[in-house]
Design an enzyme around this catalytic site. Structure first.
Site, PDB file in Angstrom:
ATOM      1  N   ASP A 127      -2.038 -14.384  -8.721  1.00 43.28           N
ATOM      2  CA  ASP A 127      -3.092 -13.383  -8.672  1.00 43.28           C
ATOM      3  C   ASP A 127      -3.200 -12.708 -10.036  1.00 43.28           C
ATOM      4  OD1 ASP A 127      -5.127 -12.092  -7.298  1.00 43.28           O
ATOM      5  OD2 ASP A 127      -3.878 -10.394  -6.765  1.00 43.28           O
ATOM      6  N   HIS A 134     -11.834  -2.075 -12.117  1.00 45.22           N
ATOM      7  CA  HIS A 134     -10.790  -1.800 -11.122  1.00 45.22           C
ATOM      8  C   HIS A 134      -9.512  -1.342 -11.817  1.00 45.22           C
ATOM      9  CE1 HIS A 134      -8.149  -2.272  -7.650  1.00 45.22           C
ATOM     10  NE2 HIS A 134      -7.368  -3.041  -8.385  1.00 45.22           N
ATOM     11  N   GLU A 199      -8.875  -6.011  -1.062  1.00 46.79           N
ATOM     12  CA  GLU A 199      -9.186  -6.281  -2.462  1.00 46.79           C
ATOM     13  C   GLU A 199     -10.220  -7.397  -2.509  1.00 46.79           C
ATOM     14  OE1 GLU A 199      -5.785  -6.866  -4.958  1.00 46.79           O
ATOM     15  OE2 GLU A 199      -5.310  -4.726  -4.934  1.00 46.79           O
ATOM     16  N   GLU A 201     -11.951 -10.183  -4.154  1.00 47.09           N
ATOM     17  CA  GLU A 201     -11.638 -11.106  -5.241  1.00 47.09           C
ATOM     18  C   GLU A 201     -12.345 -12.445  -5.038  1.00 47.09           C
ATOM     19  OE1 GLU A 201      -7.578 -11.550  -6.378  1.00 47.09           O
ATOM     20  OE2 GLU A 201      -6.936  -9.657  -5.459  1.00 47.09           O
ATOM     21  N   ASP A 233      -6.982 -10.014  -1.049  1.00 46.56           N
ATOM     22  CA  ASP A 233      -5.546  -9.810  -1.235  1.00 46.56           C
ATOM     23  C   ASP A 233      -5.177  -8.467  -0.613  1.00 46.56           C
ATOM     24  OD1 ASP A 233      -3.001 -10.413  -2.193  1.00 46.56           O
ATOM     25  OD2 ASP A 233      -3.338  -9.318  -4.054  1.00 46.56           O
ATOM     26  N   ARG A 237      -0.878   0.110   0.100  1.00 45.01           N
ATOM     27  CA  ARG A 237      -0.744   0.935  -1.097  1.00 45.01           C
ATOM     28  C   ARG A 237       0.487   1.840  -1.065  1.00 45.01           C
ATOM     29  NH1 ARG A 237      -3.923  -1.881  -4.522  1.00 45.01           N
ATOM     30  NH2 ARG A 237      -6.066  -2.064  -3.750  1.00 45.01           N
ATOM     31  N   GLN A 240       3.420  -0.341  -1.799  1.00 43.57           N
ATOM     32  CA  GLN A 240       3.321  -0.769  -3.191  1.00 43.57           C
ATOM     33  C   GLN A 240       3.769   0.333  -4.159  1.00 43.57           C
ATOM     34  OE1 GLN A 240      -0.624  -2.047  -4.229  1.00 43.57           O
ATOM     35  NE2 GLN A 240      -0.066  -2.716  -6.270  1.00 43.57           N
ATOM     36  N   LYS A 253       2.075  -6.988  -0.736  1.00 38.27           N
ATOM     37  CA  LYS A 253       1.039  -8.021  -0.888  1.00 38.27           C
ATOM     38  C   LYS A 253       1.343  -9.305  -0.109  1.00 38.27           C
ATOM     39  CE  LYS A 253      -1.337  -6.129  -4.480  1.00 38.27           C
ATOM     40  NZ  LYS A 253      -2.788  -6.021  -4.642  1.00 38.27           N
ATOM     41  N   THR A 257      -2.850 -13.044   2.677  1.00 35.45           N
ATOM     42  CA  THR A 257      -3.998 -13.164   1.781  1.00 35.45           C
ATOM     43  C   THR A 257      -5.030 -14.008   2.520  1.00 35.45           C
ATOM     44  OG1 THR A 257      -2.617 -13.057  -0.200  1.00 35.45           O
ATOM     45  CG2 THR A 257      -4.820 -13.992  -0.449  1.00 35.45           C
ATOM     46  N   GLU A 375     -10.292   2.806  -4.487  1.00 33.46           N
ATOM     47  CA  GLU A 375     -11.300   3.251  -5.455  1.00 33.46           C
ATOM     48  C   GLU A 375     -12.445   3.989  -4.758  1.00 33.46           C
ATOM     49  OE1 GLU A 375     -12.224   0.071  -8.587  1.00 33.46           O
ATOM     50  OE2 GLU A 375     -11.257  -1.022  -6.962  1.00 33.46           O
TER      51      GLU A 375
END
Length: 428
Positions: A127, A134, A199, A201, A233, A237, A240, A253, A257, A375
């Site tokens: 990744d 971002h 996420e 992607e 993904d 948080r 993390q 993570k 996925t 975000e």
């Protein structure tokens, strides 16, 4: 690479294909499917049908026939790109010629009757972090005065992910458990994640192979890009934040996925390659191994990307999913797809057909184009107000989140990526 298969006026005899938002005949994505619990087969999406290429193989170009008998796309994407182009052109001819209709109709399966599977046997998953808006937004949450670390504009940042937990769209998102340390706590606790995020992607499927110790010049990198997919993904948080120092993401993570099941091929994407956005004044030029005039001229991709959310309460009330974000990949990526492939192999890493690279979260600069909830809600400080009056900062059990993507460009038929959906279920 643009040829007759991209003709905006081309039409197919398959019912509903010409009006389909994702899978007109100009797309022809590749995937793996089964019907009624049967064997896995290779097919292409056309409208609301799947054309069984495994069964059709005797009528297709000789070099691809053996690869089409496999239960994954690995062997097909190990072949030269010219062989996959010949396959695309042959399938296009069969689906656009009225004279072929009665011969080919038996090979069509209703998409509703098909189960879609992972398209590849994924050897490795990496990744990246090439979405500069971002990276800047996340950096501002933790380092307001210095959001981007010094290396960001010099090197495509990436980390090795967990290939075993990559799953196809529709797989439930089991809320992960991990160590969480609240800011005011003396010690961490092992608990279900409370700040579960998405996420937005793109996934890059590698084609071909290179030996250990060899590299991939940036001007040849597109030869190693077989196609693209949507990729979510999922990220915990709060887990993390505690675990990522000093080595980066781990349990936050590796629990899941999600990818869309169809591979939108490099050949289908040819009309949507555009110029890379110029670097702002003062930014460093890429090192020579990452520099290519051709890649800067046509190495970016114009793909509209979005996120929608449907809560359990919304579904009970019959409310449609709510769009949370909308942006474009060309505005989001600081590094091109070719540059991340080249950088990955620049130290001598061997890449193989079916390896998966994620771009990292692709957020735009404009409000409403953010590719993650962290975000969109400014780290949970500004909850989103949903249809029906609910609010969200992060995902709750029962929430169903979908990524959507369409490649669009004036003068060409838009093509879609299909579903990339996951519904959150309680922690085990």
């Amino acid at each position: 690479m643009i040829d007759h298969t991209h003709d905006v006026g081309a039409s197919s005899w398959v019912p509903g294909a010409n009006e389909h938002p994702d899978f007109p005949v100009q797309n022809l994505p590749l995937g793996v499917f089964s019907v009624g619990g049967g064997e896995r087969r290779i097919g292409t999406a056309i409208g609301e049908h799947v054309l069984d290429l495994t069964e059709l193989a005797p009528k297709l170009p000789i070099p691809v026939r053996a690869a089409l008998a496999e239960p994954t796309l690995n062997a097909l994407f190990a072949l030269p790109g010219t062989d996959r182009l010949a396959l695309r052109q042959a399938v296009f001819a069969l689906l656009t010629s009225e004279g072929k209709q009665h011969r080919i109709m038996p090979f069509l399966k209703p998409l509703a009757d098909c189960t879609l599977h992972l398209p590849f046997r994924i050897g490795d998953y990496t990744d990246f972090y090439v979405g500069i808006h971002h990276a800047t937004a996340i950096g501002k949450l933790f380092r307001p005065d210095n959001p981007l670390l010094p290396n960001y504009k010099h090197v495509p940042i990436g980390y090795h992910g967990r290939a075993s937990s990559v799953r196809v769209s529709g797989t439930p998102v089991v809320r992960p458990r991990g160590q969480i340390k609240a800011p005011d706590a003396d010690a961490p606790a092992h608990a279900p994640a409370r700040r579960l995020d998405c996420e937005l992607e793109l996934g890059v499927w590698i084609a071909g192979d290179n030996d250990l110790g060899t590299t991939i010049p940036v001007d040849l990198a597109w030869d190693r890009i077989g196609g693209l997919t949507l990729l979510n993904d999922w990220s915990a948080r709060d887990i993390q934040a505690w675990e990522y120092q000093p080595l980066g993401p781990f349990l936050a993570k590796n629990f899941l996925t999600t990818i869309s099941p169809w591979v939108v091929t490099t050949e289908a994407l040819a009309p949507f390659r555009v110029a890379q956005s110029p670097r702002p004044d003062g930014d460093p030029a890429p090192l020579p191994y990452l520099q290519s005039a051709d890649d800067q001229t046509e190495g970016a991709l114009s793909i509209d990307l979005g996120i929608t959310l449907s809560t359990a309460a919304m579904r009970d009330k019959g409310l449609a999913p709510q769009r949370l974000a909308q942006g474009n990949s060309a505005d989001a990526m600081y590094w091109t797809v070719a540059q991340i492939v080249t950088h990955h192999a620049s130290g001598g890493c061997d890449l193989h057909a079916g390896d998966l690279l994620g771009t990292g979260t692709l957020s735009g600069q404009a409000k409403g184009s953010e590719g993650s909830l962290i975000e969109l809600t400014e780290g949970g400080k500004r909850p989103l107000v949903l249809a029906g009056g609910e609010t969200r900062t992060f995902l709750e059990d029962g929430d169903e989140l979908a990524l959507v993507a369409h490649a669009r460009r004036e003068g060409y038929r838009s093509i879609g990526f299909g579903p990339c959906v996951g519904r959150v279920v309680p922690a085990a």
